[in-house]
Design a protein around this motif. Sequence first.
Motif, mmCIF file in Angstrom:
data_model
loop_
_atom_site.group_PDB
_atom_site.id
_atom_site.type_symbol
_atom_site.label_atom_id
_atom_site.label_comp_id
_atom_site.label_asym_id
_atom_site.label_seq_id
_atom_site.Cartn_x
_atom_site.Cartn_y
_atom_site.Cartn_z
ATOM 1 N N GLY A 85 52.392 28.653 42.721
ATOM 2 C CA GLY A 85 53.769 28.690 42.262
ATOM 3 C C GLY A 85 54.644 27.538 42.696
ATOM 4 O O GLY A 85 55.866 27.593 42.520
ATOM 5 N N PHE A 86 54.058 26.469 43.250
ATOM 6 C CA PHE A 86 54.827 25.290 43.646
ATOM 7 C C PHE A 86 54.632 24.190 42.609
ATOM 8 O O PHE A 86 53.552 24.045 42.047
ATOM 9 C CB PHE A 86 54.376 24.787 45.023
ATOM 10 C CG PHE A 86 54.605 25.770 46.122
ATOM 11 C CD1 PHE A 86 55.860 25.931 46.685
ATOM 12 C CD2 PHE A 86 53.566 26.569 46.581
ATOM 13 C CE1 PHE A 86 56.074 26.855 47.696
ATOM 14 C CE2 PHE A 86 53.765 27.493 47.587
ATOM 15 C CZ PHE A 86 55.016 27.640 48.150
ATOM 16 N N ASP A 87 55.685 23.411 42.405
ATOM 17 C CA ASP A 87 55.621 22.366 41.393
ATOM 18 C C ASP A 87 55.042 21.088 41.989
ATOM 19 O O ASP A 87 55.382 20.682 43.105
ATOM 20 C CB ASP A 87 57.017 22.093 40.828
ATOM 21 C CG ASP A 87 56.973 21.291 39.532
ATOM 22 O OD1 ASP A 87 55.868 20.920 39.113
ATOM 23 O OD2 ASP A 87 58.036 21.055 38.950
ATOM 24 N N SER A 88 54.158 20.471 41.241
ATOM 25 C CA SER A 88 53.595 19.168 41.552
ATOM 26 C C SER A 88 53.102 18.623 40.218
ATOM 27 O O SER A 88 52.616 19.396 39.387
ATOM 28 C CB SER A 88 52.431 19.301 42.544
ATOM 29 O OG SER A 88 52.021 18.035 43.012
ATOM 30 N N PRO A 89 53.257 17.316 39.964
ATOM 31 C CA PRO A 89 52.844 16.784 38.655
ATOM 32 C C PRO A 89 51.419 17.205 38.297
ATOM 33 O O PRO A 89 50.511 17.133 39.123
ATOM 34 C CB PRO A 89 52.969 15.273 38.849
ATOM 35 C CG PRO A 89 54.059 15.125 39.860
ATOM 36 C CD PRO A 89 53.870 16.264 40.809
ATOM 37 N N GLU A 90 51.238 17.634 37.052
ATOM 38 C CA GLU A 90 49.952 18.180 36.635
ATOM 39 C C GLU A 90 48.853 17.112 36.650
ATOM 40 O O GLU A 90 48.968 16.088 36.000
ATOM 41 C CB GLU A 90 50.063 18.779 35.239
ATOM 42 C CG GLU A 90 48.807 19.497 34.794
ATOM 43 C CD GLU A 90 48.979 20.222 33.473
ATOM 44 O OE1 GLU A 90 48.185 21.138 33.206
ATOM 45 O OE2 GLU A 90 49.912 19.879 32.705
#
Length: 228
Positions: A85-90
């Motif tokens: 659930g954490f954002d990081s560039p795909e």
Amino acid sequence: MKIILNPKYEHLRNYLKDLEVHFEREGKEIFRDRNVLRTLEVEGLTLCVKKYALPSLRARIAQRIYKSSKGKKAYFRPLELRERGFDSPEPVAFVRYPKGLLKSDTYFACLYSPYRYNLLDALTLPYDERCEVIRRFAAFAARLHEQGFLHRDFSSGNVLFDQVDGRYRFSLIDTNSMRIGRPVSVEKGCANLLGLSGDDEFFTLLAKARGVPVERCIEIMKQSDAEH
């Protein structure tokens, strides 16, 4: 050549097989030190591609025997973050071109983040807005540590943010050295924040929002700084 490709981007396989050629001839350079970052446009997508500098001989031997390369870790760490659930560039792909027994050119490609700011920019915002960003980031950092993620390069430049649907969202980059395991203690969490840039007010607000006594958090950070 070795390629690890996100199945979602299988249609880019042929392009990515020739990534070293595209990297040299196309796109726009956005950063250079030992490593080089360029953006590349392909089929309506903007990729951020990092070419890694050749590691030391010792590191190359270690990678060949038992350690993963930075590029490979850069591919898998964001996937683990995103799953929790954490954002990081795909991540899109990890590509390696052997150039001999212990030499290779290594690339990591991900989608270019749409977030416009990094945490350094928060210091230039009006006071109320700056406080809100810091409070939201502190909650983000606490949740990150509670989930067992310890970003070992937790610098302000590696924390992107922007407003999305009226709320501040954060995204982590350069996560290849991130450790994943047991929940991070408050002490280690405070020490982890030492890599961020800010004035006394910034760290005071961060400690308060983190739910840690300000004096204790600052003491931990000073002690950690002295040890390094």
